[in-house]
Design an enzyme around this catalytic site. Structure first.
Site, PDB file in Angstrom:
ATOM      1  CD  GLU A  67      -2.965  -0.778  -0.054  1.00 34.62           C
ATOM      2  OE1 GLU A  67      -3.303   0.395  -0.321  1.00 34.62           O
ATOM      3  OE2 GLU A  67      -3.320  -1.757  -0.733  1.00 34.62           O
ATOM      4  CB  CYS A  70     -18.228   0.258 -16.228  1.00 31.90           C
ATOM      5  SG  CYS A  70     -18.473   0.774 -14.510  1.00 31.90           S
ATOM      6  CB  CYS A  99     -22.348   5.295 -14.321  1.00 31.65           C
ATOM      7  SG  CYS A  99     -21.072   6.575 -14.291  1.00 31.65           S
TER       8      CYS A  99
END
Length: 356
Positions: free
Chosen positions: A37, A204, A210
């Protein structure tokens, strides 16, 4: 269609089929997750892969990292950039040893007390390593959420960011066992589908809900940061060579390239001439072509000035911050990327090869 109630289930199903699998840090070991990370902050996966494996080979666990010299840590980070990450990683490992008995904490709030770990990074570690129900909100996730839910305003503004945190928390799956797939899915969707410039909306899983896709606003969401003129800075870097060695100096512990070894810097070539007059006998060679290095907040133009020294004066004495190292050894000493490029050029010249 209201997307929020379907968001987590869609994302998890998509990740299982289309997400990234088999990455070396996709494990439950907190140290390895934490390391990945930190390395992945502002750095692409393809770049991190090699550094991650080499870093782990030298520092296989948290205790080894905590006990290592800072110079060694910086040397293994060299070339990856944003060196404050490496310094904070080292300090955090030492804090885990001193404050947590060498065991990486399993709660987000405790993680946030460690140097270099903010809320989103802590949430990612908590989710991946411990299955905690915590939400991430990095740049990729902000882009996904602003587009899917039509969030206006620059995401870096505190009010907009607070709204995004609230939204992100409301979307979490109820089942802790789904947190790894969900969190990985958020990262993957933003990195591989909902790209900044050319989102692949046809692929997607959120396309039919969206708002940005529906309204043709993918190019304007998220709202870009207001542009500011990028400052320009200049410096002359001294490449002082003597008997196959090069002069390096330790950078201050904070600031650009903090704690790394670098070439001495001067305001002008005249200042280099003054240094030469005081420190040795040699000839100022014609300056090499300027080298441009772009940082996040400014652009640095480096003028390399090479000075082969036949003799050091009797009064010359490098202080604690300056050392002479063999050229080949200097390349492995943990130096910034542009300095490494100049050292390679100097090494090439010392071998009698034509300089670029």
């Amino acid at each position: 269609m209201t997307l929020a109630p379907l968001f987590a289930a869609r994302l998890i199903a998509w990740q299982e089929t289309h997400g990234r699998h088999g990455l070396p840090w996709q494990v439950s070991d907190a140290y390895r997750v934490w390391l990945s990370e930190i390395m992945l902050q502002q750095t692409q996966v393809s770049t991190v892969l090699g550094y991650y494996e080499r870093f782990l080979a030298r520092f296989p666990d948290l205790a080894t990292l905590a006990a290592a010299p800072a110079d060694d840590v910086l040397a293994h980070w060299s070339g990856l950039g944003y060196y404050s990450r490496a310094r904070n990683l080292h300090k955090a490992a030492q804090r885990v040893v001193s404050d947590f008995g060498g065991v990486f904490p399993d709660q987000r709030v405790a993680m946030e007390s460690l140097p270099g770990i903010g809320r989103s990074t802590a949430a990612a570690i908590a989710a991946f390593a411990f299955g905690r129900r915590e939400t991430i909100l990095d740049g990729n996730v902000k882009r996904v959420l602003t587009r899917c839910f039509g969030i206006d305003g620059y995401p870096g503004d505190k009010a907009v960011e607070a709204r995004l945190w609230t939204l992100a928390e409301s979307l979490l799956p109820a089942d802790n066992t789904q947190m790894v797939a969900y969190t990985q899915g958020l990262m993957d969707l933003g990195a591989t589908v909902c790209g900044r410039s050319k989102p692949a909306c046809a692929r997607c899983p959120m396309q039919d809900g969206c708002i940005a896709a529906r309204d043709g606003r993918t190019a304007e969401l998220p709202v870009r940061k207001p542009k500011k003129e990028v400052p320009q800075r200049e410096t002359v870097m001294l490449i002082a060579l003597h008997q196959g060695r090069v002069l390096l100096e330790r950078r201050p512990p904070v600031g650009i390239w903090g704690g790394l070894l670098s070439l001495p810097q001067f305001d002008s070539t005249l200042a280099v001439a003054d240094w030469l007059a005081a420190n040795g006998d040699g000839e100022l060679l014609p300056v090499w072509p300027d080298l441009l290095h772009v940082f996040t907040h400014f652009r640095l133009t480096i003028t390399p000035q090479c000075v082969p020294l036949q003799r050091l004066t009797a009064t010359h004495c490098a202080d604690d911050s300056r050392i002479w190292l063999p050229l080949a050894e200097a390349l492995d000493a943990g130096v910034p990327a542009p300095v490494r490029k100049l050292l390679l050029q100097a090494l090439q010249g010392s071998a009698g090869l034509p300089l670029d």
